[in-house]
Scaffold this motif. Structure first.
Motif, PDB file in Angstrom:
ATOM      1  N   TRP A   1      -3.513   1.849  -5.216  1.00  0.00           N
ATOM      2  CA  TRP A   1      -4.873   1.465  -5.575  1.00  0.00           C
ATOM      3  C   TRP A   1      -5.747   2.718  -5.513  1.00  0.00           C
ATOM      4  CZ3 TRP A   1      -6.548  -3.119  -7.490  1.00  0.00           C
ATOM      5  CH2 TRP A   1      -5.739  -4.244  -7.310  1.00  0.00           C
ATOM      6  N   PHE A   2      -6.571   2.867  -6.503  1.00  0.00           N
ATOM      7  CA  PHE A   2      -7.548   3.948  -6.572  1.00  0.00           C
ATOM      8  C   PHE A   2      -8.908   3.348  -6.883  1.00  0.00           C
ATOM      9  CE2 PHE A   2      -4.826   7.738  -6.593  1.00  0.00           C
ATOM     10  CZ  PHE A   2      -3.586   7.141  -6.790  1.00  0.00           C
ATOM     11  N   ARG A   3      -9.949   4.122  -6.663  1.00  0.00           N
ATOM     12  CA  ARG A   3     -11.282   3.651  -7.020  1.00  0.00           C
ATOM     13  C   ARG A   3     -12.099   4.805  -7.572  1.00  0.00           C
ATOM     14  NH1 ARG A   3     -13.664   2.405  -0.925  1.00  0.00           N
ATOM     15  NH2 ARG A   3     -13.874   4.579  -0.248  1.00  0.00           N
ATOM     16  N   GLN A   4     -13.067   4.445  -8.378  1.00  0.00           N
ATOM     17  CA  GLN A   4     -13.957   5.443  -8.953  1.00  0.00           C
ATOM     18  C   GLN A   4     -15.373   4.897  -8.967  1.00  0.00           C
ATOM     19  OE1 GLN A   4     -12.845   6.956 -12.833  1.00  0.00           O
ATOM     20  NE2 GLN A   4     -13.966   8.846 -12.461  1.00  0.00           N
ATOM     21  N   ALA A   5     -16.227   5.535  -8.191  1.00  0.00           N
ATOM     22  CA  ALA A   5     -17.639   5.175  -8.186  1.00  0.00           C
ATOM     23  C   ALA A   5     -18.345   5.884  -9.334  1.00  0.00           C
ATOM     24  CB  ALA A   5     -18.268   5.554  -6.857  1.00  0.00           C
ATOM     25  N   LEU A   6     -19.480   5.347  -9.718  1.00  0.00           N
ATOM     26  CA  LEU A   6     -20.228   5.910 -10.837  1.00  0.00           C
ATOM     27  C   LEU A   6     -20.573   7.371 -10.577  1.00  0.00           C
ATOM     28  CD1 LEU A   6     -21.357   4.907 -13.538  1.00  0.00           C
ATOM     29  CD2 LEU A   6     -23.546   4.527 -12.378  1.00  0.00           C
ATOM     30  N   GLY A   7     -20.170   8.232 -11.497  1.00  0.00           N
ATOM     31  CA  GLY A   7     -20.484   9.644 -11.381  1.00  0.00           C
ATOM     32  C   GLY A   7     -19.607  10.416 -10.410  1.00  0.00           C
ATOM     33  N   MET A   8     -18.590   9.751  -9.875  1.00  0.00           N
ATOM     34  CA  MET A   8     -17.718  10.392  -8.890  1.00  0.00           C
ATOM     35  C   MET A   8     -16.299  10.512  -9.434  1.00  0.00           C
ATOM     36  SD  MET A   8     -19.829  10.792  -6.355  1.00  0.00           S
ATOM     37  CE  MET A   8     -18.853  11.008  -4.852  1.00  0.00           C
ATOM     38  N   GLU A   9     -15.495  11.341  -8.789  1.00  0.00           N
ATOM     39  CA  GLU A   9     -14.090  11.462  -9.159  1.00  0.00           C
ATOM     40  C   GLU A   9     -13.302  10.266  -8.628  1.00  0.00           C
ATOM     41  OE1 GLU A   9     -13.683  16.344  -9.320  1.00  0.00           O
ATOM     42  OE2 GLU A   9     -12.504  15.172  -7.878  1.00  0.00           O
ATOM     43  N   ARG A  10     -12.181  10.012  -9.272  1.00  0.00           N
ATOM     44  CA  ARG A  10     -11.311   8.941  -8.816  1.00  0.00           C
ATOM     45  C   ARG A  10     -10.750   9.280  -7.433  1.00  0.00           C
ATOM     46  NH1 ARG A  10      -7.430   7.125 -13.348  1.00  0.00           N
ATOM     47  NH2 ARG A  10      -6.535   9.208 -13.008  1.00  0.00           N
ATOM     48  N   GLU A  11     -10.684   8.266  -6.579  1.00  0.00           N
ATOM     49  CA  GLU A  11     -10.307   8.460  -5.176  1.00  0.00           C
ATOM     50  C   GLU A  11      -9.116   7.571  -4.826  1.00  0.00           C
ATOM     51  OE1 GLU A  11     -12.477   7.856  -0.776  1.00  0.00           O
ATOM     52  OE2 GLU A  11     -13.281   6.914  -2.568  1.00  0.00           O
ATOM     53  N   PHE A  12      -8.162   8.123  -4.106  1.00  0.00           N
ATOM     54  CA  PHE A  12      -7.008   7.366  -3.624  1.00  0.00           C
ATOM     55  C   PHE A  12      -7.460   6.384  -2.544  1.00  0.00           C
ATOM     56  CE2 PHE A  12      -2.962   6.256  -2.046  1.00  0.00           C
ATOM     57  CZ  PHE A  12      -2.957   6.445  -0.673  1.00  0.00           C
ATOM     58  N   VAL A  13      -6.932   5.149  -2.587  1.00  0.00           N
ATOM     59  CA  VAL A  13      -7.311   4.116  -1.629  1.00  0.00           C
ATOM     60  C   VAL A  13      -6.123   3.632  -0.811  1.00  0.00           C
ATOM     61  CG1 VAL A  13      -8.222   1.764  -1.399  1.00  0.00           C
ATOM     62  CG2 VAL A  13      -9.254   3.334  -3.036  1.00  0.00           C
ATOM     63  N   ALA A  14      -4.969   3.425  -1.457  1.00  0.00           N
ATOM     64  CA  ALA A  14      -3.810   2.909  -0.733  1.00  0.00           C
ATOM     65  C   ALA A  14      -2.579   3.029  -1.603  1.00  0.00           C
ATOM     66  CB  ALA A  14      -4.020   1.444  -0.339  1.00  0.00           C
ATOM     67  N   THR A  15      -1.430   3.134  -0.951  1.00  0.00           N
ATOM     68  CA  THR A  15      -0.175   3.109  -1.674  1.00  0.00           C
ATOM     69  C   THR A  15       0.865   2.364  -0.861  1.00  0.00           C
ATOM     70  OG1 THR A  15       1.449   4.436  -2.888  1.00  0.00           O
ATOM     71  CG2 THR A  15       0.706   5.312  -0.778  1.00  0.00           C
ATOM     72  N   ILE A  16       1.846   1.793  -1.562  1.00  0.00           N
ATOM     73  CA  ILE A  16       2.913   1.033  -0.925  1.00  0.00           C
ATOM     74  C   ILE A  16       4.209   1.341  -1.646  1.00  0.00           C
ATOM     75  CG2 ILE A  16       2.505  -1.006  -2.391  1.00  0.00           C
ATOM     76  CD1 ILE A  16       3.094  -2.730   0.130  1.00  0.00           C
ATOM     77  N   ASN A  17       5.294   1.464  -0.879  1.00  0.00           N
ATOM     78  CA  ASN A  17       6.558   1.797  -1.520  1.00  0.00           C
ATOM     79  C   ASN A  17       7.179   0.554  -2.166  1.00  0.00           C
ATOM     80  OD1 ASN A  17       7.504   0.460   0.775  1.00  0.00           O
ATOM     81  ND2 ASN A  17       9.304   1.775   0.928  1.00  0.00           N
ATOM     82  N   TRP A  18       8.332   0.726  -2.777  1.00  0.00           N
ATOM     83  CA  TRP A  18       8.916  -0.344  -3.585  1.00  0.00           C
ATOM     84  C   TRP A  18       9.213  -1.599  -2.769  1.00  0.00           C
ATOM     85  CZ3 TRP A  18      13.698  -2.437  -2.603  1.00  0.00           C
ATOM     86  CH2 TRP A  18      14.483  -1.746  -1.674  1.00  0.00           C
ATOM     87  N   SER A  19       9.597  -1.432  -1.511  1.00  0.00           N
ATOM     88  CA  SER A  19       9.989  -2.589  -0.703  1.00  0.00           C
ATOM     89  C   SER A  19       8.815  -3.197   0.063  1.00  0.00           C
ATOM     90  CB  SER A  19      11.068  -2.179   0.287  1.00  0.00           C
ATOM     91  OG  SER A  19      10.523  -1.303   1.270  1.00  0.00           O
ATOM     92  N   GLY A  20       7.716  -2.458   0.151  1.00  0.00           N
ATOM     93  CA  GLY A  20       6.599  -2.911   0.961  1.00  0.00           C
ATOM     94  C   GLY A  20       6.686  -2.454   2.404  1.00  0.00           C
TER      95      GLY A  20
END
Length: 122
Positions: free
Chosen positions: A36-55
């Motif tokens: 999951w990533f997020r991008q606020a208005l006027g800002m660069e995209r930011e990493f939020v979370a990651t999960i591997n294939w199995s969880g």
């Protein structure tokens, strides 16, 4: 080919919670790491979370650690982002993405959803 569709965004007051969902098409979902990533208005995209294939492995930046939880259900081809104790600074468009391996780098994700807006009011 993997297609990703996010849902669950909306308007919430500070301190509230939202759960985002990302439904994936394609038979290779369970073999891919998801992020999951997020991008606020006027800002660069930011990493939020990651999960591997199995969880079994997840990773978060300090900005959301302890408040956000990523999970996945491979039987449903869906990844989730549970967001608690939301702050106005969490306001952004949230994107899910698929990668061949677990990574925090957005350049390594080769499939992206269209995004869902999350707005946190103070």
């Amino acid at each position: 080919q993997v297609q990703l569709v996010e849902s669950g965004g909306g308007l919430v007051q500070a301190g509230g919670s939202l759960r985002l969902s990302c439904a994936a098409s394609g038979r290779t979902f369970s073999a891919r790491a998801m992020g999951w990533f997020r991008q606020a208005l006027g800002m660069e995209r930011e990493f939020v979370a990651t999960i591997n294939w199995s969880g079994g492995s997840t990773y978060y930046p300090d900005s959301v650690k302890g408040r956000f939880t990523i999970s996945r259900d491979n039987a449903k081809n869906t990844v989730y982002l549970e967001m608690n104790s939301l702050k106005p600074e969490d306001t952004a468009v949230y994107y899910c993405a698929a990668s061949p391996r677990t990574t925090v780098l957005d350049g390594n994700y080769n499939y992206w959803g269209q995004g869902t807006q999350v707005t946190v009011s103070s």
